[in-house]
Motif scaffolding. Structure first.
Motif, PDB file in Angstrom:
ATOM      1  N   ARG A 256       0.837  -1.199   0.000  1.00  0.00           N
ATOM      2  CA  ARG A 256       0.000   0.000   0.000  1.00  0.00           C
ATOM      3  C   ARG A 256       0.873   1.249   0.000  1.00  0.00           C
ATOM      4  O   ARG A 256       0.609   2.218  -0.714  1.00  0.00           O
ATOM      5  N   ASP A 257       1.940   1.221   0.779  1.00  0.00           N
ATOM      6  CA  ASP A 257       2.868   2.353   0.806  1.00  0.00           C
ATOM      7  C   ASP A 257       3.532   2.561  -0.546  1.00  0.00           C
ATOM      8  O   ASP A 257       3.692   3.695  -1.008  1.00  0.00           O
ATOM      9  N   GLU A 258       3.908   1.463  -1.196  1.00  0.00           N
ATOM     10  CA  GLU A 258       4.517   1.564  -2.518  1.00  0.00           C
ATOM     11  C   GLU A 258       3.541   2.147  -3.533  1.00  0.00           C
ATOM     12  O   GLU A 258       3.917   2.979  -4.362  1.00  0.00           O
ATOM     13  N   THR A 259       2.283   1.733  -3.444  1.00  0.00           N
ATOM     14  CA  THR A 259       1.254   2.288  -4.332  1.00  0.00           C
ATOM     15  C   THR A 259       1.105   3.785  -4.097  1.00  0.00           C
ATOM     16  O   THR A 259       1.075   4.572  -5.048  1.00  0.00           O
ATOM     17  N   ARG A 260       1.043   4.175  -2.853  1.00  0.00           N
ATOM     18  CA  ARG A 260       0.929   5.597  -2.514  1.00  0.00           C
ATOM     19  C   ARG A 260       2.090   6.388  -3.120  1.00  0.00           C
ATOM     20  O   ARG A 260       1.884   7.434  -3.730  1.00  0.00           O
ATOM     21  N   ASP A 261       3.290   5.859  -2.979  1.00  0.00           N
ATOM     22  CA  ASP A 261       4.467   6.559  -3.497  1.00  0.00           C
ATOM     23  C   ASP A 261       4.446   6.659  -5.019  1.00  0.00           C
ATOM     24  O   ASP A 261       4.770   7.706  -5.583  1.00  0.00           O
ATOM     25  N   ARG A 262       4.055   5.576  -5.696  1.00  0.00           N
ATOM     26  CA  ARG A 262       3.991   5.623  -7.167  1.00  0.00           C
ATOM     27  C   ARG A 262       2.977   6.653  -7.638  1.00  0.00           C
ATOM     28  O   ARG A 262       3.219   7.386  -8.596  1.00  0.00           O
TER      29      ARG A 262
ATOM     30  N   GLY B 115       1.404  10.846 -10.409  1.00  0.00           N
ATOM     31  CA  GLY B 115       0.159  11.608 -10.488  1.00  0.00           C
ATOM     32  C   GLY B 115      -1.052  10.719 -10.742  1.00  0.00           C
ATOM     33  O   GLY B 115      -0.964   9.495 -10.770  1.00  0.00           O
ATOM     34  N   ASP B 116      -2.164  11.377 -10.945  1.00  0.00           N
ATOM     35  CA  ASP B 116      -3.435  10.672 -11.100  1.00  0.00           C
ATOM     36  C   ASP B 116      -3.483   9.749 -12.311  1.00  0.00           C
ATOM     37  O   ASP B 116      -4.303   8.833 -12.356  1.00  0.00           O
ATOM     38  N   ALA B 117      -2.628   9.972 -13.279  1.00  0.00           N
ATOM     39  CA  ALA B 117      -2.601   9.097 -14.451  1.00  0.00           C
ATOM     40  C   ALA B 117      -2.267   7.668 -14.054  1.00  0.00           C
ATOM     41  O   ALA B 117      -2.594   6.717 -14.767  1.00  0.00           O
ATOM     42  N   ARG B 118      -1.629   7.489 -12.933  1.00  0.00           N
ATOM     43  CA  ARG B 118      -1.233   6.163 -12.446  1.00  0.00           C
ATOM     44  C   ARG B 118      -2.385   5.432 -11.748  1.00  0.00           C
ATOM     45  O   ARG B 118      -2.321   4.214 -11.550  1.00  0.00           O
ATOM     46  N   LEU B 119      -3.432   6.146 -11.380  1.00  0.00           N
ATOM     47  CA  LEU B 119      -4.520   5.542 -10.613  1.00  0.00           C
ATOM     48  C   LEU B 119      -5.172   4.328 -11.282  1.00  0.00           C
ATOM     49  O   LEU B 119      -5.412   3.324 -10.601  1.00  0.00           O
ATOM     50  N   PRO B 120      -5.474   4.357 -12.580  1.00  0.00           N
ATOM     51  CA  PRO B 120      -6.094   3.161 -13.183  1.00  0.00           C
ATOM     52  C   PRO B 120      -5.210   1.918 -13.086  1.00  0.00           C
ATOM     53  O   PRO B 120      -5.707   0.816 -12.843  1.00  0.00           O
ATOM     54  N   VAL B 121      -3.914   2.101 -13.239  1.00  0.00           N
ATOM     55  CA  VAL B 121      -2.994   0.963 -13.140  1.00  0.00           C
ATOM     56  C   VAL B 121      -2.993   0.416 -11.721  1.00  0.00           C
ATOM     57  O   VAL B 121      -3.126  -0.797 -11.504  1.00  0.00           O
ATOM     58  N   GLU B 122      -2.858   1.294 -10.749  1.00  0.00           N
ATOM     59  CA  GLU B 122      -2.816   0.851  -9.351  1.00  0.00           C
ATOM     60  C   GLU B 122      -4.141   0.237  -8.925  1.00  0.00           C
ATOM     61  O   GLU B 122      -4.167  -0.742  -8.172  1.00  0.00           O
ATOM     62  N   THR B 123      -5.236   0.770  -9.421  1.00  0.00           N
ATOM     63  CA  THR B 123      -6.549   0.198  -9.112  1.00  0.00           C
ATOM     64  C   THR B 123      -6.631  -1.234  -9.614  1.00  0.00           C
ATOM     65  O   THR B 123      -7.100  -2.130  -8.905  1.00  0.00           O
ATOM     66  N   GLY B 124      -6.154  -1.455 -10.830  1.00  0.00           N
ATOM     67  CA  GLY B 124      -6.156  -2.809 -11.387  1.00  0.00           C
ATOM     68  C   GLY B 124      -5.269  -3.753 -10.600  1.00  0.00           C
ATOM     69  O   GLY B 124      -5.648  -4.915 -10.352  1.00  0.00           O
ATOM     70  N   VAL B 125      -4.105  -3.281 -10.203  1.00  0.00           N
ATOM     71  CA  VAL B 125      -3.185  -4.110  -9.408  1.00  0.00           C
ATOM     72  C   VAL B 125      -3.854  -4.528  -8.107  1.00  0.00           C
ATOM     73  O   VAL B 125      -3.805  -5.695  -7.699  1.00  0.00           O
ATOM     74  N   TRP B 126      -4.504  -3.573  -7.450  1.00  0.00           N
ATOM     75  CA  TRP B 126      -5.140  -3.892  -6.174  1.00  0.00           C
ATOM     76  C   TRP B 126      -6.380  -4.757  -6.352  1.00  0.00           C
ATOM     77  O   TRP B 126      -6.685  -5.593  -5.515  1.00  0.00           O
ATOM     78  N   ARG B 127      -7.089  -4.590  -7.445  1.00  0.00           N
ATOM     79  CA  ARG B 127      -8.248  -5.443  -7.702  1.00  0.00           C
ATOM     80  C   ARG B 127      -7.802  -6.907  -7.775  1.00  0.00           C
ATOM     81  O   ARG B 127      -8.406  -7.788  -7.174  1.00  0.00           O
ATOM     82  N   VAL B 128      -6.722  -7.148  -8.505  1.00  0.00           N
ATOM     83  CA  VAL B 128      -6.196  -8.509  -8.623  1.00  0.00           C
ATOM     84  C   VAL B 128      -5.670  -9.000  -7.283  1.00  0.00           C
ATOM     85  O   VAL B 128      -5.931 -10.132  -6.865  1.00  0.00           O
ATOM     86  N   ARG B 129      -4.922  -8.155  -6.582  1.00  0.00           N
ATOM     87  CA  ARG B 129      -4.352  -8.536  -5.290  1.00  0.00           C
ATOM     88  C   ARG B 129      -5.458  -8.963  -4.315  1.00  0.00           C
ATOM     89  O   ARG B 129      -5.345  -9.985  -3.635  1.00  0.00           O
ATOM     90  N   LEU B 130      -6.523  -8.188  -4.263  1.00  0.00           N
ATOM     91  CA  LEU B 130      -7.611  -8.508  -3.338  1.00  0.00           C
ATOM     92  C   LEU B 130      -8.387  -9.744  -3.784  1.00  0.00           C
ATOM     93  O   LEU B 130      -8.815 -10.556  -2.953  1.00  0.00           O
ATOM     94  N   GLU B 131      -8.558  -9.902  -5.095  1.00  0.00           N
ATOM     95  CA  GLU B 131      -9.239 -11.093  -5.595  1.00  0.00           C
ATOM     96  C   GLU B 131      -8.468 -12.359  -5.240  1.00  0.00           C
ATOM     97  O   GLU B 131      -9.043 -13.349  -4.779  1.00  0.00           O
TER      98      GLU B 131
END
Length: 70
Positions: free
Chosen positions: A17-23, A28-44
């Motif tokens: 989570r800290d690494e995601t925050r830092d990225r 910037g916000d352009a990274r949000l869709p990528v991080e959202t997808g990463v976390w969706r998979v991680r949680l699944e």
């Protein structure tokens, strides 16, 4: 959110989570869709391995939604 995720999924997830925050901070916000997808998979994957986490994860998601700016 770090504490809640760490308590539920362990310290490696809290660190992720800290690494995601830092990225997102650096890219910037352009990274949000990528991080959202990463976390969706991680949680699944976490839920598939440990279905007993569903209630706790639902609580974390609810808290995150409440904190999200409108």
């Amino acid at each position: 959110m770090r504490g809640e995720l760490g308590a539920l999924l362990g310290p490696a997830t809290a660190a992720a989570r800290d690494e995601t925050r830092d990225r997102v901070r650096w890219a910037g916000d352009a990274r949000l869709p990528v991080e959202t997808g990463v976390w969706r998979v991680r949680l699944e994957v976490s839920l598939r391995q440990r279905p007993d986490l569903a209630g706790g994860l639902a609580g974390v998601v609810s808290t995150a939604r409440a904190l999200r700016p409108v």
